[in-house]
Scaffold this active site. Sequence first.
Site, short mmCIF file in Angstrom:
data_model
loop_
_atom_site.label_atom_id
_atom_site.label_comp_id
_atom_site.label_asym_id
_atom_site.label_seq_id
_atom_site.Cartn_x
_atom_site.Cartn_y
_atom_site.Cartn_z
N LYS A 41 0.84 -1.19 0.00
CA LYS A 41 0.00 0.00 0.00
C LYS A 41 0.88 1.25 0.00
O LYS A 41 1.89 1.31 0.72
CB LYS A 41 -0.89 -0.03 1.25
CG LYS A 41 -1.93 1.06 1.31
CD LYS A 41 -2.74 0.90 2.60
CE LYS A 41 -3.89 1.89 2.68
NZ LYS A 41 -4.64 1.74 3.95
N SER A 63 -9.48 1.44 3.05
CA SER A 63 -8.65 2.22 2.15
C SER A 63 -7.59 1.39 1.42
O SER A 63 -7.03 1.86 0.43
CB SER A 63 -7.98 3.35 2.91
OG SER A 63 -7.10 2.83 3.90
N SER A 85 -9.54 -0.78 7.39
CA SER A 85 -8.98 -0.63 6.04
C SER A 85 -8.19 -1.82 5.48
O SER A 85 -7.82 -1.81 4.30
CB SER A 85 -8.10 0.61 5.96
OG SER A 85 -8.90 1.77 5.88
#
Lengths: 99, 484
Positions: B77, B152, B176
Amino acid sequence: MPGITREDVLHIARLARLELSDPELETMRAQLDSILTYIDRLKVLDVTGVEPTSHAVPLVNVMRDDEVVPSFPQDEMLRNAPDRVGELFRVPRILEDSA
Amino acid sequence: MIGRPIHELTEAYRRGETTPTAATETYLARIAKLDGELGAYLTVTREQALRAAADSDARYRAGKARGPLDGAPLAYKDVLCTRGVVTTCGSRMLEAFVPPYDATAIERLTAVGAVMLGKGNMDEFAMGSSTEHSAFKPTRNPWDLARVPGGSSGGPAAAVAASLAAGGLGTDTGGSIRQPAAFCGVVGLKPTYGRVSRYGLVAFGSSLDHIGPLARDVTDAALLLQAIAGADARDATCLPAPVPDYAATLAQGVKGLRLGLPDEYFIEGMDAEVERAVRAAVDVLRGLGAAVERISLPATPHALATYYVIAPAEASSNLARYDGVKYGLRVAGAKDLVEMSSRTRAAGFGAEVKRRIMLGTYVLSAGYYEAYYGRAQKVRTLVRRDFDAAFGRVDLIVAPVTPNVAFKHGEKEDPLAMYLNDIFAVPADMAGLPAISVPCGFSAAGLPIGLQFIGRALDEASVLRAAYAYEQATPWRERRPSLG
């Protein structure tokens, strides 16, 4: 109801150093009002005598030995600076000319 | 071997059936072919990946492979700092930011031979539940491109689901990792708060941020956690507790484990298909020998509201650093410092980040601090106490991850409707407890559903063990999206 006003939004935006356009201001007012209305449900809870939790895991005063360890090279750390002069960050003037 | 879990892939390297370079090239080719449509990556680190793979090849040839992650092609990420590789956080603010160091979690994976394929897309500064708040592009759900992958950590979750990476790392502040794992049909593990060093993780909510694996199966999640967990002198909140051998206890089964099924996680308005799948999963666990009992976590209905005080408060403080001075965006032409910062922040942050900064500043401001922030911290204690009481009776809590399956792009324009998606994920963040999402079926429309296990602090071993037992007893992990 929290009753967020346009003036509240302007005040908070100033504190947050966030310039908002006029349309953004009204949208933000309405959205903050709606979110805070939802949050206000917490007010029905009795929290008298409950201690606050700031961290899920209790760790206090984590110490290490006071030893000198190498730091990052200054030049490398300054490489992402938007504007610099030598080893300094350059910013707009913050003091009035008094001379 | 594309789409197989890491432990099978690296076993194939060991047997000489394929090589890290061959696997990495295949993954890169898939990314080139499919990611234009999927949008899982913000940066693809092709040259670096091929170099790392070649080094891994040499280790296998020499019989000196560094364990089961050597040569594993991963997606990280883009909130995790990577030395020399742009780290944007999904934001215009950091569009050109090149970190001078690696996050500890990435440094540790690199040390055991993992290969970084690239940086995964995300909601800006990890604020969102759909990856629609990325400043650069949305990520699409590989099971249905009209739908969101969750967020996310939507980029790495979609990459793993679509076989554009063998595994990855995400972060979880309010769901997330687990929510996108559920929406994409992969395994996502949020470890205990402090189990994994956050050095090099761009901060959002410092009392809530966690780094953890996104994986094709539970075994891979255990291997990835094994590599990244443990004390780090560079993060004072990282716990010094020893790290057990997670793989060693994975196959111990659930016989004798006591599982609690909380009433508050089955609410009016939740998707009937999700409820059915989760209840069916509980029956499977019962069949495997687990003792299941109903429990109550009465503060649950207040957890989300509490989260939306505490997380924005911490975010407003953490994001104060983006002032246009030291790194990141700066808007030119301002006449003084305040104007420079205010205009830089106006241009650099997207709508959701601005909303959270405003909300956080409000709840911390004079006159409101005690009514909002002070009260929320006390309710957080109530959430924690619920779990403490429950874990006196049961070993694990089993629950849905989300109240619904993946929704359509643009469907949740009202911020509050988006926030409500994380209603079952947020409590484990508030209490800092380890929690996993493991696939437990599909809706009639073919969308994945996630099952959540929440454990005691530092008891990732039991969380993984129960998830593994369930996974091995069910066929879900063999189903693949038809993409490409």
